[in-house]
Scaffold this motif. Structure first.
Motif, PDB file in Angstrom:
ATOM      1  N   ARG A   1      31.352  36.730  44.208  1.00 55.74           N
ATOM      2  CA  ARG A   1      30.246  36.972  43.274  1.00 55.74           C
ATOM      3  C   ARG A   1      29.674  35.660  42.751  1.00 55.74           C
TER       4      ARG A   1
ATOM      5  N   PHE B   1      26.882  44.611  39.921  1.00 59.47           N
ATOM      6  CA  PHE B   1      27.225  43.287  40.437  1.00 59.47           C
ATOM      7  C   PHE B   1      28.715  43.003  40.252  1.00 59.47           C
ATOM      8  N   SER B   2      29.235  43.428  39.101  1.00 61.66           N
ATOM      9  CA  SER B   2      30.664  43.187  38.835  1.00 61.66           C
ATOM     10  C   SER B   2      31.564  43.981  39.775  1.00 61.66           C
TER      11      SER B   2
ATOM     12  N   SER C   1      25.878  34.579  43.463  1.00 64.81           N
ATOM     13  CA  SER C   1      24.933  34.308  42.378  1.00 64.81           C
ATOM     14  C   SER C   1      24.370  32.890  42.472  1.00 64.81           C
TER      15      SER C   1
END
Lengths: 158, 169
Positions: free
Chosen positions: B19, A48-49, B23
């Motif tokens: 991101r 994800f990073s 999320s």
């Protein structure tokens, strides 16, 4: 040594005691060496990073921004004060010059001043009527002082 | 702020903002749209940027608000994964993007049982790499609130992972 360090970092992580530097170090280590649960978790975090929009996205944004390079509209504080003052002035003028509703008494007085002779005759008749009904005269509130004033004016004129 | 300054100071935040948005909405295309809109918004407010001390924190807040607006508008409320299957249609590398989709689904599963505060702290710390101090400032919380919520969030996730491994095989 590396494995020991890694498992300690994992313990610290779950206990919420690891620093962000230690977490970076952990994600950079060989995650395959971890047991199944931890491996799945840290691999997900690592992947994800690494999620990225790519360089083209940035180029598109810059192109849009350069295309939309219109100057930012700023409100001049002086202009705001000027507009506020103008509005206040207009409102003041409006309320200041609003015709005030005149009472019937004032209308009568105005009529007296405009055509004193006619008013005199009307008042004279009214007074005769009043005198004819003396018992009710006390209730009538006529502007006698004004009447006398007008009477004097007419006499002076004649 | 000039375009050069924007390119130097704001644009490098694109992946972090992406991101962050991802999320929150769990949809790749929607997250991209959000970041694009955020950048345009920031550019339109460029005259205010010089007065902002922590630009990165401000950009995160703008992204959060934009994501929340999108969620409200679409009534998705963190259940956007139903739509995630429809993503990745026009792709040159379907395999790689399917992996991305699975990852987003896994992140969603990981976070869905957390409270809003735990989710936000986990998001900032574990998904975006902010320090506790930065999170404290971003969220106006105390040190202990950040620590406790991070600990509880991780414990919940650990428990869930354990169950998944044991029951899911």
């Amino acid at each position: 040594m590396e494995a020991k360090n890694q498992s300690e970092l994992v313990k610290k992580y779950w206990a919420g005691e690891s620093t962000e530097e230690e977490e970076k170090h952990l994600l950079g280590s060989d995650l395959d060496a971890l047991e199944e649960t931890n491996q799945a978790h840290f691999q997900q975090l690592k992947k994800f990073s690494q999620m990225s929009l790519g360089a083209d996205f940035g180029k598109e944004i810059m192109a849009k921004i350069e295309h939309d390079n219109t100057p930012v509209r700023r409100l001049n504080p002086n202009l705001i004060w000027k507009v506020a003052a103008a509005v206040l002035l207009c409102l003041s003028m409006y309320f200041l010059y609003q015709p005030i509703e005149q009472s019937s008494e004032e209308v009568q007085l105005a009529a007296l001043e405009e055509d004193p002779e006619k008013a005199f005759e009307i008042t004279k008749q009214a007074l005769l009527l009043v005198s004819a009904k003396l018992n009710k005269a006390a209730k009538v509130d006529l502007p006698l002082d004004k009447f006398e004033e007008v009477q004097t004016k007419i006499k002076d004129r004649n | 702020m000039s375009t050069e300054e924007f390119q130097k100071d704001i644009l490098p935040l694109q992946d972090k903002l992406y991101r962050y948005a991802l999320s929150m909405v769990y949809e790749v295309d929607l997250a991209k749209d959000i970041v694009q809109e955020v950048f345009i918004k920031i550019w339109k407010k460029r005259d205010q940027l010089s007065q902002i001390e922590n630009k990165e924190a401000w950009c995160i807040r703008v992204t959060r608000n934009q994501s929340l607006d999108k969620l409200k508008m679409a009534h998705r409320k963190n259940v956007g994964l139903e739509h995630a299957a429809n993503q990745f249609v026009n792709t040159l590398n379907p395999e790689g993007l399917a992996e991305e989709k699975d990852l987003v689904a896994a992140i969603y599963e990981m976070m869905k049982e957390l409270t809003e505060q735990q989710r936000e702290i986990f998001r900032l710390r574990d998904l975006l790499g902010y320090s506790n101090k930065e999170i404290k400032e971003l969220m106006n919380l105390s040190d202990s609130q950040v620590k406790v919520n991070l600990f509880r969030a991780r414990q919940k996730i650990k428990l869930k992972l354990g169950k998944l491994i044991n029951y899911g095989g």
